[in-house]
Write a protein that holds these residues in place. Sequence first.
Motif, mmCIF file in Angstrom:
data_model
loop_
_atom_site.group_PDB
_atom_site.id
_atom_site.type_symbol
_atom_site.label_atom_id
_atom_site.label_comp_id
_atom_site.label_asym_id
_atom_site.label_seq_id
_atom_site.Cartn_x
_atom_site.Cartn_y
_atom_site.Cartn_z
ATOM 1 N N ARG A 427 -14.119 14.945 25.716
ATOM 2 C CA ARG A 427 -13.381 14.194 24.995
ATOM 3 C C ARG A 427 -13.821 13.502 23.795
ATOM 4 N NH1 ARG A 427 -12.333 13.096 30.248
ATOM 5 N NH2 ARG A 427 -13.379 11.382 30.331
ATOM 6 N N PHE A 428 -15.136 13.610 23.452
ATOM 7 C CA PHE A 428 -15.754 12.887 22.350
ATOM 8 C C PHE A 428 -14.787 13.049 21.204
ATOM 9 C CE2 PHE A 428 -18.304 13.424 18.497
ATOM 10 C CZ PHE A 428 -18.691 12.320 18.162
ATOM 11 N N LYS A 429 -14.195 14.510 20.900
ATOM 12 C CA LYS A 429 -13.409 14.552 19.637
ATOM 13 C C LYS A 429 -12.232 13.777 19.624
ATOM 14 C CE LYS A 429 -10.853 18.200 17.171
ATOM 15 N NZ LYS A 429 -11.473 17.851 15.917
ATOM 16 N N VAL A 430 -11.760 13.450 20.656
ATOM 17 C CA VAL A 430 -10.529 12.598 20.725
ATOM 18 C C VAL A 430 -10.893 11.080 20.184
ATOM 19 C CG1 VAL A 430 -8.985 11.236 22.119
ATOM 20 C CG2 VAL A 430 -9.360 13.641 22.748
ATOM 21 N N VAL A 431 -12.091 10.558 20.621
ATOM 22 C CA VAL A 431 -12.613 9.160 20.191
ATOM 23 C C VAL A 431 -12.779 9.208 18.676
ATOM 24 C CG1 VAL A 431 -14.258 7.558 20.360
ATOM 25 C CG2 VAL A 431 -13.512 8.590 22.354
ATOM 26 N N ASN A 432 -13.731 10.562 18.386
ATOM 27 C CA ASN A 432 -13.875 10.545 16.984
ATOM 28 C C ASN A 432 -12.558 10.709 16.093
ATOM 29 O OD1 ASN A 432 -16.342 11.071 15.049
ATOM 30 N ND2 ASN A 432 -15.344 12.753 14.585
ATOM 31 N N ASP A 433 -11.664 11.238 16.278
ATOM 32 C CA ASP A 433 -10.370 11.644 15.470
ATOM 33 C C ASP A 433 -9.575 10.458 15.567
ATOM 34 O OD1 ASP A 433 -11.467 14.076 14.805
ATOM 35 O OD2 ASP A 433 -10.083 15.161 16.151
ATOM 36 N N THR A 434 -9.549 9.695 16.800
ATOM 37 C CA THR A 434 -8.684 8.515 16.907
ATOM 38 C C THR A 434 -9.359 7.065 16.180
ATOM 39 O OG1 THR A 434 -7.907 9.331 18.785
ATOM 40 C CG2 THR A 434 -7.536 7.088 18.430
ATOM 41 N N LEU A 435 -10.577 6.899 16.394
ATOM 42 C CA LEU A 435 -11.243 5.625 15.760
ATOM 43 C C LEU A 435 -11.887 6.065 14.594
ATOM 44 C CD1 LEU A 435 -12.709 4.346 19.235
ATOM 45 C CD2 LEU A 435 -10.572 3.759 18.278
ATOM 46 N N GLY A 436 -12.302 7.182 14.326
ATOM 47 C CA GLY A 436 -12.905 7.432 12.941
ATOM 48 C C GLY A 436 -14.482 7.859 13.195
ATOM 49 N N HIS A 437 -15.195 8.633 12.314
ATOM 50 C CA HIS A 437 -16.484 8.956 12.370
ATOM 51 C C HIS A 437 -17.382 7.731 12.701
ATOM 52 C CE1 HIS A 437 -15.184 13.024 11.238
ATOM 53 N NE2 HIS A 437 -14.761 12.488 10.062
ATOM 54 N N ALA A 438 -17.344 6.554 12.111
ATOM 55 C CA ALA A 438 -18.212 5.583 12.487
ATOM 56 C C ALA A 438 -18.230 5.058 13.662
ATOM 57 C CB ALA A 438 -17.740 4.433 11.468
ATOM 58 N N PHE A 439 -17.070 5.155 14.340
ATOM 59 C CA PHE A 439 -17.151 4.972 15.756
ATOM 60 C C PHE A 439 -17.856 6.121 16.703
ATOM 61 C CE2 PHE A 439 -14.232 1.719 14.514
ATOM 62 C CZ PHE A 439 -14.696 0.473 15.227
ATOM 63 N N ASP A 500 -17.661 -2.054 19.385
ATOM 64 C CA ASP A 500 -17.017 -2.863 18.418
ATOM 65 C C ASP A 500 -15.843 -3.409 18.803
ATOM 66 O OD1 ASP A 500 -19.453 -3.310 16.894
ATOM 67 O OD2 ASP A 500 -18.694 -2.376 15.240
ATOM 68 N N GLY A 501 -15.635 -3.709 20.058
ATOM 69 C CA GLY A 501 -14.208 -4.348 20.268
ATOM 70 C C GLY A 501 -13.285 -3.226 20.904
ATOM 71 N N ASN A 502 -13.705 -2.056 20.638
ATOM 72 C CA ASN A 502 -12.940 -0.699 21.337
ATOM 73 C C ASN A 502 -13.527 -0.074 22.560
ATOM 74 O OD1 ASN A 502 -10.857 -0.155 19.162
ATOM 75 N ND2 ASN A 502 -12.977 -0.448 17.978
ATOM 76 N N GLU A 503 -12.665 0.132 23.613
ATOM 77 C CA GLU A 503 -13.211 0.562 24.839
ATOM 78 C C GLU A 503 -13.099 2.154 24.656
ATOM 79 O OE1 GLU A 503 -13.870 -1.409 29.027
ATOM 80 O OE2 GLU A 503 -11.504 -0.508 28.875
ATOM 81 N N ALA A 504 -14.192 2.922 25.082
ATOM 82 C CA ALA A 504 -13.919 4.373 24.762
ATOM 83 C C ALA A 504 -14.206 4.913 26.440
ATOM 84 C CB ALA A 504 -14.604 5.089 23.664
ATOM 85 N N PHE A 505 -13.674 6.071 26.737
ATOM 86 C CA PHE A 505 -13.956 6.777 28.177
ATOM 87 C C PHE A 505 -14.226 8.299 27.700
ATOM 88 C CE2 PHE A 505 -11.450 3.224 29.452
ATOM 89 C CZ PHE A 505 -12.321 2.667 30.256
ATOM 90 N N ILE A 506 -15.448 8.647 28.061
ATOM 91 C CA ILE A 506 -15.670 10.105 27.823
ATOM 92 C C ILE A 506 -16.436 10.538 29.279
ATOM 93 C CG2 ILE A 506 -16.004 9.631 25.369
ATOM 94 C CD1 ILE A 506 -18.942 10.017 25.677
ATOM 95 N N GLY A 507 -16.816 11.869 29.227
ATOM 96 C CA GLY A 507 -17.429 12.319 30.328
ATOM 97 C C GLY A 507 -18.356 13.377 29.884
ATOM 98 N N ALA A 508 -19.112 13.920 30.883
ATOM 99 C CA ALA A 508 -20.045 15.074 30.456
ATOM 100 C C ALA A 508 -19.993 16.276 31.290
ATOM 101 C CB ALA A 508 -21.510 14.407 30.805
#
Length: 811
Positions: A427-439, A500-508
């Motif tokens: 689910r890294f791509k979800v975070v990257n696409d949703t919050l942006g590349h910086a996050f 930075d104020g956003n909570e992200a959940f991923i797995g491995a």
Amino acid sequence: MLHKPAIRLLMVEDNPGDARLIQVMLQDVGGFQVTWAETLAAALDHVRDKPTDAVLLDLSLPDSHGMDTVRAVRKAAPGLPIVIFTGLDDEEVGLCAVQEGCQDYLVKGQGDENLIRRTIYYAIERKATEQALRESEDRYRGLVELSPDAILAHRDGIVVFANRQAVRLLAAAKANDLVGRPVAGLIHPESAFAVDGTSPLTDPPDAIGEASYREEALQRYDGVMVPVEVGGSPIVFEGRPAVQLVIRDITERKQAEEGLRLAATVFQTTNEAIMVSDAHNNIKAVNPAFTRVTGYMPDDVVGKTPNMLSSGRHDAEFYRQMWHHINDVGHWEGEIWNRRKTGEVFPEWLSITAIRDGDGKVLEYAAVFSDITKRKQDEERIRYQANYDALTGLPNRTLFLDRLSRAVITGRREGTMVGLLFIDLDRFKVVNDTLGHAFGDMLLEKAAKRLLGCVREADTVARLGGDEFTVILREIHRGSDAAVVAEQIVESIGKPFQLDGNEAFIGASIGITIYPNDAPDPATMLRNADMAMYKAKESGRNGYRFFTPEMDEQALTRMTLEHDLRHALHRNEFEIHYQPIIDTETEKLSGAEALVRWRHPERGLIMPADFIQVAEDTGVILEIGDWIMRDAFKQVRAWRDEGLPLFKLSVNLSSIQVKRGLTAMRTVAILQESGLPPDAVTFEITERLIMGDTRESVDWLHQVEAAGLGLSVDDFGTGYSSLSYLRKFPLDTVKIDKSFVSDVTTDPDDARLAAAVIALAHSLDLKVVGEGVETLEQLAFLRTHGCDYVQGYLFGRPMDAATFRQFLLSI
């Protein structure tokens, strides 16, 4: 008193009275032996056969007249003095006679015997003087032609003579190219003469000093400027005053002077330190860069040896070999550490050359060196960049492979195991696409730190790229040791990340392989761990799987598929099936989607889901895609020519085709080959293509739209795009994925989603196609909510070309 011989005078006169009178007159004064000739012919015979000192010549003879008479006599006796004796008192005739080479001009009856006698005497003396001058000039010419310097003579500023060296110096073809030219015209426009108006070439004779040479710049015939030294002196040339110029080419001297000046400039201004020492290695001179690099002023080092710069890092053997090489080969260069005046030790690149005389004896040593501190720092930075990931600071693929190889070598030597974990972040791509590349980058950095916290100091955590990481577990004793680390990683990565104020959940998802149980070498270990990681993803993600031989068998199956796929096109194993697209209002045929099938000789009919991904991975998709377009376009054009019902053809294009080089121009060219009009074709593209949102993909879409072809987004809803996002692109149609359509009558959420897509698409002037329609209830739902077109088994399965033709004939 010496007896002076009589002057042998030939008188050419056709009037006997005049001839007799002259004989009497000259005999009376004495000193003349006069011979009389009445005709030109007789005169010419006489001067050819008899010694003659002078000729008294009448211009009007029975066999000749005027200047022709003079020319004939001069031709027969070129050096003989001639005095004209004529009854014509005409100054113009007299001038012509002198110009033809006569020494004087007398008019009959206008003088006594003394005038005639003096005139003949003067003519003889003048001729003798001219001959002496001519001989002198001949000697002058001979001497100046042998001169190594260029020599010019000019009179009143016009060149009258040039020797061979002058011709060569000025790049002329011959001396006559220079004679007649203004001497000032030889001066180059960029010389000093162009500035102050003076030049040694044009100085008046009274300003010329024979021993004084001045520099000038001449212009050769080819336009090249040549530096010279010019000295001049007054001379008599061809009986008249002239100026002789001696010109020396100083090009080589100027080049030598420029070389010395340049060397001095370089010595003073170069950024490299220079030190010159004598044969005993005592310092003679240093340049300003030496002071900047070492801190020592010239007075600090001149007269001393370079030992004062020694850092102490090199032993006596190092210097012994260095000087042995210098004295044996003449040159040495390499890296060395020296010490500044402040005591700081620094690295330098040093080059030492022995300067010898003609006998090979060493006169001096020249040392050139530069401070390479920054270069060493740059090299270290480059080495770091080549081996470490810029974002996380972890070892990159290069260093990872090196450490894995070393770990295997150690394990083989010590009889221990090596564990390799291949980790992909879920689910890294979800975070990257949703919050942006910086996050996304921030998440990767934090994940890297958590991975480091799960391993020992002796182990290696590396980032291969993207969201893929590896862990090398050195010297483990059982496979369960790797499982323990994998469980810790899954647990650690599964905890929430604060960005930075956003909570992200991923797995491995982790794949594990063990040396030597699973693989004999690093390359096989990496491949095995990669396969195991994919199995972990297929098993539900956020977990780990050990490599098993069955995975290898699956990889072999894929490899076989890849091999067969590369040859399938050339063996004509592909075929196209057509599935109808129906207008919901009229329930008539609106279009048809071209769907490729692979008829494998051993495995039978293979569906796209089983080989398209492999085709994209291997690049074969480009050839297959071209074939699909050509074959489908050609088939539809044939049906049109046959008069069958018209419909719009839909052809699928993947983002991989565009990424690998399928240009809009190429698609248009293939369409033009078939003869189909652009409005007969729609390209179905994936959400992945438009979500790339790159300049290239946007340009590609606009070029296709400009060519008149339709554009449709296939399987909408399965990716991450939104209808509002689609406003940016020149699209015509949206296709609702069949996974939503299949449940619109049973699942309220899917029903609401499908209805919303239709409504929003219409608000953007987009048509909607519902895929996977299999029941009348599904059709009724889509028609009720305004869906424009439907496609599915309710109206027809995909059919081969022959079957679809029969379908067209039936409607």
